[in-house]
Scaffold this active site. Structure first.
Site, PDB file in Angstrom:
ATOM      1  N   CYS A 122       0.830  -1.202   0.000  1.00  0.00           N
ATOM      2  CA  CYS A 122       0.000   0.000   0.000  1.00  0.00           C
ATOM      3  C   CYS A 122       0.872   1.262   0.000  1.00  0.00           C
ATOM      4  CB  CYS A 122      -0.988  -0.040   1.172  1.00  0.00           C
ATOM      5  SG  CYS A 122      -2.358   1.147   0.981  1.00  0.00           S
ATOM      6  N   HIS A 226      -3.468  -5.177   0.260  1.00  0.00           N
ATOM      7  CA  HIS A 226      -2.939  -5.622   1.556  1.00  0.00           C
ATOM      8  C   HIS A 226      -3.000  -7.149   1.656  1.00  0.00           C
ATOM      9  CE1 HIS A 226      -2.541  -1.842   3.951  1.00  0.00           C
ATOM     10  NE2 HIS A 226      -3.352  -1.391   3.020  1.00  0.00           N
ATOM     11  N   GLU A 228      -1.583  -9.002   3.724  1.00  0.00           N
ATOM     12  CA  GLU A 228      -1.640  -9.422   5.130  1.00  0.00           C
ATOM     13  C   GLU A 228      -3.058  -9.419   5.679  1.00  0.00           C
ATOM     14  OE1 GLU A 228      -1.280  -4.908   5.547  1.00  0.00           O
ATOM     15  OE2 GLU A 228      -0.931  -6.484   4.070  1.00  0.00           O
TER      16      GLU A 228
END
Length: 256
Positions: A122, A226, A228
């Site tokens: 990001c 993202h 994660e």
């Protein structure tokens, strides 16, 4: 097990008189999910603290961290300061974080110079682009009329859309070329790609750049989404190959 040690760039909470916790101090933090993403493949995450400021003592540098760690993950977070790419903020709320920019650019330069891989998430991919001479949209909605909604504050990481992974790229070898579903939590984005980089994925709705990679010998890459935050049950792409490729590069840098 000889675990890889991967640095994570810190997010900054600057002094804020309205904050209840240590309002006069600068706080450094990382998101738990970012550390856990690295740990999912056995790596040891290490938050790299700021290397400047009124309380800084000693002679520790970004190069010291680049020498001791195996790679660095550039964290998401605050906007990039427009001055970092030669612009003035179009609105006060888009002023970004100049101090964090300077700290993270030093990390990008140090790890690249040490031959260690750099991966951005990001803000991280935006910062990588700016650090190498690229520019950003300060606000996609304002500066790219007709663009889809890339950030919805209410649903945050549950805002999903599709990306096209471009054929012939390294990313295509990891995720397969074609269309994939990802999350989207950003209002800024890459405008002019930095020299020496190539686009690896775009948003099919509006052409917003979603992934880039250095085209030379340096292992520097990043994605706008993202990984994660991704949960397989939500139908998003499995980002595990991205993480494994990054960690493989870290292992290779340790044992050239």
């Amino acid at each position: 097990m000889d675990r890889l040690k991967i640095g994570i760039s810190a997010c900054f909470f600057h002094p804020d008189g309205e904050r209840k916790a240590a309002p006069s101090k600068t706080l450094l933090w990382i998101e738990q999910s970012t550390a856990h993403w690295l740990m999912s493949e056995g790596a040891l995450p290490v938050m790299i603290p700021s290397l400047d400021g009124p309380t800084f003592r000693g002679n520790v540098t970004a190069a010291d961290y680049a020498r001791e760690l195996d790679g660095v993950l550039m964290h998401g977070g605050a906007d990039v300061w427009p001055g970092s790419y030669g612009e003035e903020p179009l609105r006060p709320e888009w002023h970004g974080d100049r101090l964090r920019d300077e700290y993270e650019m030093a990390l990008v330069r140090a790890f690249s110079a040490a031959g260690k891989p750099v991966f951005g998430i990001c803000r991280g991919v935006q910062l990588i682009n700016v650090a190498h001479g690229g520019t950003l949209y300060q606000d996609i909605t304002t500066q790219k009329p007709g663009a889809r909604v890339h950030r919805d504050a209410e649903i945050y990481d549950l805002n999903f859309h599709e990306v096209d992974v471009l054929p012939g790229t390294r990313l295509a070898g990891l995720l397969k070329a074609g269309r994939h579903r990802i999350n989207s939590v950003h209002h800024q984005g890459i405008k002019d790609i930095a020299p020496g980089f190539e686009v690896e994925a775009v948003s099919p709705d509006d052409g917003v750049i979603e992934a880039i990679r250095h085209a030379g010998r340096s292992w520097v890459a990043g994605v706008q989404w993202h990984p994660e935050f991704h949960r397989p049950e939500l139908g998003v792409v499995d980002d595990t190959p991205l993480l494994r490729d990054f960690l493989h590069a870290a292992r290779a840098a340790r044992n050239p």
